[in-house]
Structures are given as C-alpha cells and as structure tokens.
Scaffold this motif. Structure first.
Motif, PDB file in Angstrom:
ATOM      1  N   ILE A 143     -25.941  14.263  24.198  1.00 30.93           N
ATOM      2  CA  ILE A 143     -24.844  14.697  25.073  1.00 30.93           C
ATOM      3  C   ILE A 143     -23.501  14.444  24.381  1.00 30.93           C
ATOM      4  N   SER A 144     -23.304  13.223  23.888  1.00 31.94           N
ATOM      5  CA  SER A 144     -22.025  12.897  23.250  1.00 31.94           C
ATOM      6  C   SER A 144     -21.846  13.658  21.940  1.00 31.94           C
ATOM      7  N   THR A 145     -22.950  13.855  21.209  1.00 28.90           N
ATOM      8  CA  THR A 145     -22.856  14.600  19.960  1.00 28.90           C
ATOM      9  C   THR A 145     -22.388  16.023  20.220  1.00 28.90           C
ATOM     10  N   MET A 146     -22.960  16.678  21.229  1.00 31.76           N
ATOM     11  CA  MET A 146     -22.559  18.053  21.528  1.00 31.76           C
ATOM     12  C   MET A 146     -21.109  18.096  22.006  1.00 31.76           C
ATOM     13  N   ALA A 147     -20.693  17.071  22.767  1.00 26.28           N
ATOM     14  CA  ALA A 147     -19.302  17.032  23.237  1.00 26.28           C
ATOM     15  C   ALA A 147     -18.360  16.854  22.055  1.00 26.28           C
ATOM     16  N   LEU A 148     -18.720  15.919  21.175  1.00 27.93           N
ATOM     17  CA  LEU A 148     -17.871  15.598  20.026  1.00 27.93           C
ATOM     18  C   LEU A 148     -17.741  16.785  19.073  1.00 27.93           C
ATOM     19  N   LEU A 149     -18.906  17.341  18.674  1.00 24.79           N
ATOM     20  CA  LEU A 149     -18.860  18.466  17.733  1.00 24.79           C
ATOM     21  C   LEU A 149     -18.286  19.701  18.400  1.00 24.79           C
ATOM     22  N   GLY A 150     -18.558  19.842  19.697  1.00 26.74           N
ATOM     23  CA  GLY A 150     -17.996  20.985  20.430  1.00 26.74           C
ATOM     24  C   GLY A 150     -16.478  20.939  20.382  1.00 26.74           C
ATOM     25  N   ALA A 151     -15.916  19.755  20.574  1.00 22.45           N
ATOM     26  CA  ALA A 151     -14.465  19.606  20.542  1.00 22.45           C
ATOM     27  C   ALA A 151     -13.947  19.825  19.125  1.00 22.45           C
ATOM     28  N   GLU A 152     -14.671  19.254  18.145  1.00 22.65           N
ATOM     29  CA  GLU A 152     -14.232  19.318  16.761  1.00 22.65           C
ATOM     30  C   GLU A 152     -14.288  20.742  16.198  1.00 22.65           C
ATOM     31  N   GLU A 153     -15.378  21.435  16.514  1.00 19.29           N
ATOM     32  CA  GLU A 153     -15.621  22.721  15.857  1.00 19.29           C
ATOM     33  C   GLU A 153     -15.195  23.902  16.714  1.00 19.29           C
ATOM     34  N   GLY A 154     -15.235  23.742  18.011  1.00 19.43           N
ATOM     35  CA  GLY A 154     -15.005  24.933  18.825  1.00 19.43           C
ATOM     36  C   GLY A 154     -14.015  24.692  19.929  1.00 19.43           C
ATOM     37  N   ASN A 155     -13.399  23.519  19.922  1.00 20.53           N
ATOM     38  CA  ASN A 155     -12.417  23.230  20.947  1.00 20.53           C
ATOM     39  C   ASN A 155     -12.986  23.246  22.348  1.00 20.53           C
ATOM     40  N   ALA A 156     -14.261  22.908  22.483  1.00 20.56           N
ATOM     41  CA  ALA A 156     -14.866  23.021  23.807  1.00 20.56           C
ATOM     42  C   ALA A 156     -15.892  21.922  24.026  1.00 20.56           C
ATOM     43  N   ARG A 157     -15.519  20.952  24.835  1.00 24.16           N
ATOM     44  CA  ARG A 157     -16.451  19.855  25.104  1.00 24.16           C
ATOM     45  C   ARG A 157     -17.621  20.273  25.974  1.00 24.16           C
ATOM     46  N   HIS A 158     -17.479  21.444  26.623  1.00 26.07           N
ATOM     47  CA  HIS A 158     -18.575  21.788  27.546  1.00 26.07           C
ATOM     48  C   HIS A 158     -19.917  22.039  26.864  1.00 26.07           C
ATOM     49  N   TRP A 159     -19.941  22.053  25.562  1.00 26.73           N
ATOM     50  CA  TRP A 159     -21.232  22.124  24.866  1.00 26.73           C
ATOM     51  C   TRP A 159     -22.090  20.916  25.224  1.00 26.73           C
TER      52      TRP A 159
END
Ligand code: PHE
Length: 465
Positions: A85-101
């Motif tokens: 969950i945290s990995t998808m939030a972190l990378l989502g924010a880093e790579e796509g500007n979207a924590r909802h991943w």
C-alpha cells in the motif's frame, strides 16, 4: 552503472531487513509460488475445464501475462521498499503525481486476506491427511473406501475447523518471527523433497495408472470444449499459482538486494512452479482414469487419487505421510506470503510490533475462514451466485481480484513509471528489457481485459447490437 536516481532510491531501506542472498530470494518466492495451487488446485481446475486446451491456455498465460506481472511487481517492490500500500502511494506520488495508486495495494492486501481465509482450511485438510496416512487408514481401502473417509472428514465441521485453527496458528507463528528466519531453511529442503516424491509417484502412475489416457487428457487440446469462462479460469490459475496480482511478490521484492537480476529470478520461479504443477497433473490424471474417477470431481480430487495410489504402493503408509507433510509445508510457505502484505502494512503504518500485527490479522483471517469450513458441511446447500461461500470467495479472488491487480500493476510499471526507473531496476539489457516493456504495456493488460470482457459476454453483447 546506475544513474543518480537509482543510487538515491537505492538508499531506501526496508524496515524488515533484506534477503541474505539472491538464492534466498528465489527460494522464498518459489516457496510462495509452490503450494496448494500446484498440487491441489491445478489438477482439479484442469479437470473441470476439460484438460488439454485449458492447460495450453494456462501455459500461455504464465509466459505472456504471468512473467511480466511478476517482474513488474518485484521491480515496484524493490523501488518502494515498503508494504504494497505504502509503496504504491510513494511511487504513485513520485512517478505520476497520484497517491491514489495505493488502492491497488489495498485491493491486494484484501485479496491476500480473503485467499488465506480458505487456503488455510485446505492447508488444514492437508495436515489432517498427514495423520490419517500415518494411521494407515488408506492402505487397502479402494476408491469407495477412500471417498467415504474424505466425506466423513469434510462432513464434520468441528474437525475441519480444528485443523484450520492449527494451520492458521502455524502461519501466524512464522509471520510473527519475521520472514527470513526459518522460511529460507524450510524452502531449501521442501521444494527438492517434494520434487523427488512427485517423480517417485510419476513412476508409479506410469506403471499402474492409465498413463496414455492421462497424458492425452492433459495435452490433447480440444478447443471446442473451451469456453471463455474456462479461459478466465486458466488465467486466474496462472495468477494464483505464481502468487501474483496481490502484492505478495511485491512485499518480497521490497527485501531484495539492489544487484539481483529480476528477470532471471522471475524466470527461475516460473519454471520451477510450472514444472511442479505439470508433474502433479501427470501423476493425478492417470490415476483418475485407472480408477474410474471423475476428473471434474472438484476440490477433493487429490485427497482421493493420492491416498489411493499410496494405499497400493509398498511402503505406502510412510510415503503418503511424508507426501502430505511436504504438501503442508508447501502450503505453509505460501500462506506466510499471503499474510505478509497485510502485516507489513500494519507494522509500518500503525507502528505495531510484528507479533501484534500477525496476531490481529491472523485472528481476523481465521474467523473469515469459518465461512469456508462450513461450506463443506453445514452450509453446503447454501448457494448463491457461483455456489457455496467457498466457491464465491474462490472465484472472486482468483478469477477477478488477482487479474485486475495484474492490470493495474502492469499499467503502473509500463505506463506510469518512467523508463529510467524501470530500466534501472530491470537492468537495461537490450532485448530482455524491450520484451518486458511490450508485454507489460500491451500484451498483459489488454489480454487480461479482453478475457474479462469475453467471459462476462460484454463483447458479444455489444457486437450483436
Ligand atoms: N501460489 C500459491 C499456491 O500455488 C498461492 C498464493 C497465491 C500465494 C497468491 C501467495 C499469493 O499455492
């Protein structure tokens, strides 16, 4: 050489430590992959879906969808180094500007919890068969006698619940201690031992079973028997058996040392897993036909065919006890990985100790599992949608949640993450990387969605309008 970015993310550390070596990682993922899915589930789903054509579709799904999903999961896990969950939030924010991943991670955690709730019941069933084999109950009883033993076991919900409780306790125990300790050792001896026993059994089924018939059933594809629902089942089986689509492999990837090759490790696991499933099928089907059993018998199939084979073999009591013991071990090492994402999340997000987290999650899963315990007896006539509570959980998780997770994971790795990040993780070694990218961007997500739409009949519906 690694780019700056990789060096930067390389500094990220997992709270839960690291695998001691590349081999340790491969063993752990193999331990997760090889389990009830190979020996209990594969033969009976293949049997229910008509054999050959199903097996072919399953193999194609492992190669074209399973491999890219597994590689994507490991690379995401290693890059984020947190729970899914945290990995998808972190990378989502880093790579796509979207924590909802992070919702993809959350769906995976939930899938793991739901799967383990019934996995543990079947794991308990396997455990019970260690004792039944040891007591000699199977020697000299024919197919009818062994079927009666199985039905009596399943009919008594208290015994089924007892063994489910034992299995869940064992799982909580290992997860509480941390994955590295104990797990590595268990897998190191379990997988080879299981392989040796399966090969021994193969010898038996070649000699005593209807081997030609079994072989033909498994490898002669009759596509007229294949429905889109069986294609969906074959795809689901590929996900289930490789432990992908729900974050187990992502969680394990978070503990992977920087320099290990992701492609190579994934291939090793997929080959080991597929060989064991194929071998299991080659053992089971000749025995099914030799004993006039029904290949479409369902979840109880191996619990009849194998005791039957062992019952007629010299030293059968010993080998049968050993076999069910090894299968219980295999189920155990898979169960651990089903629970790991939820536990890692609770530890990281809410500062719980591993023991507390394992106990809390484990107890909830245990309680959910009672629904499956009762599906085989008290509530066996309580049917809705796909059948019993167990049938519905099984279909929802394996045929829907895992492939859906696979779509999001490959879309994330293939489209949202930038090329530099993924090539840092996979190593930009020319063709292998290019192949992964084509499979992850196009083949896997489009293939999965296509099968979904076909299975619910949406495409045909639309084209008839
Ligand atoms: N792959 C395991 C098996 O074949 C089951 C599993 C599914 C484990 C998903 C982890 C995650 O038995």
């Amino acid at each position: 050489m690694q780019s700056n970015q990789a060096t930067e993310t390389g500094k990220r550390n997992s709270l839960h430590g690291q695998w001691s070596s590349r081999m340790a990682f491969i063993l752990a993922v193999t331990g997760s992959a090889v389990g009830l899915g190979n020996i209990w589930k594969f033969p009976y789903v293949a049997g229910q879906n008509g054999g050959g054509a199903f097996v072919l579709v399953y193999l194609a799904c492992v190669a074209l969808i399973g491999m890219p999903v597994m590689m994507s999961e490991i690379l995401i896990g290693r890059r984020g180094r947190r729970n899914p969950i945290s990995t998808m939030a972190l990378l989502g924010a880093e790579e796509g500007n979207a924590r909802h991943w992070q919702w993809v991670g959350a769906m995976g955690v939930l899938a793991g919890v739901l799967i383990l709730s019934y996995y543990s019941v079947i794991g308990g069933w396997t455990l019970a068969y260690v004792f039944k084999s040891g007591s000699g109950a199977f020697s000299e009883s024919g197919a009818a006698g062994i079927t009666a033993i199985r039905d009596a076991f399943l009919g008594n919900w208290k015994t089924v619940a007892l063994f489910h409780t034992i299995f869940m306790t064992l799982t909580i125990f290992v997860v509480a201690r941390g994955v590295e300790r104990g797990l590595e050792q268990a897998v190191r001896f379990m997988v080879p031992a299981l392989l040796i026993l399966l090969i021994t059994l193969l010898g038996y089924s070649i000699n005593s079973g209807h081997f030609g018939e079994g072989l033909a059933f498994m490898f002669t594809p009759d596509f007229s028997k294949l429905t889109w629902d069986s294609v969906l089942a074959a795809m689901g089986q590929a996900f289930f058996t490789l432990s992908i689509g729900m974050g187990a492999v992502m969680a394990y990837g978070a503990y992977l040392p920087e320099e290990t090759s992701i492609g190579g490790s994934s291939a090793a696991v997929a080959i080991a897993d597929t060989s064991i499933a194929t071998l299991a099928g080659l053992v089971i089907f000749p025995l099914v036909f030799a004993n006039n059993l029904d290949p479409a018998d369902g979840p109880g199939l191996v619990f009849i065919t194998l005791p039957l084979a062992f019952g007629q073999m010299p030293g059968g009591v010993f080998f049968s006890t050993l076999f069910f013991l090894l299968l219980s071990f295999a189920a155990w090492t898979s169960a651990i990985s089903l629970m790991e994402p939820a536990v890692a999340w609770l530890v990281e997000r809410f500062n719980r100790t591993r023991s507390e987290a394992a106990l809390m999650i484990g107890l909830s899963i245990w309680a959910l599992g009672l629904g499956t315990v009762l599906s085989f007896n008290v509530l066996s006539e309580f049917k809705f949608l796909r059948g019993t509570i167990f049938d519905n959980l099984d279909h929802l998780t394996i045929n829907i949640m895992l492939p859906l997770g696979g779509v999001f994971i490959t879309v994330f790795a293939g489209w949202v993450m930038c090329r530099n990040s993924t090539s840092d993780e996979l190593g930009n070694t020319g063709n292998m990387y290019k192949l992964w990218r084509i499979l992850a961007r196009f083949v896997a997500p489009i293939g999965i969605i296509f099968v979904f739409l076909k299975a619910v009949g949406l495409l045909d519906y639309l084209s008839n309008q």
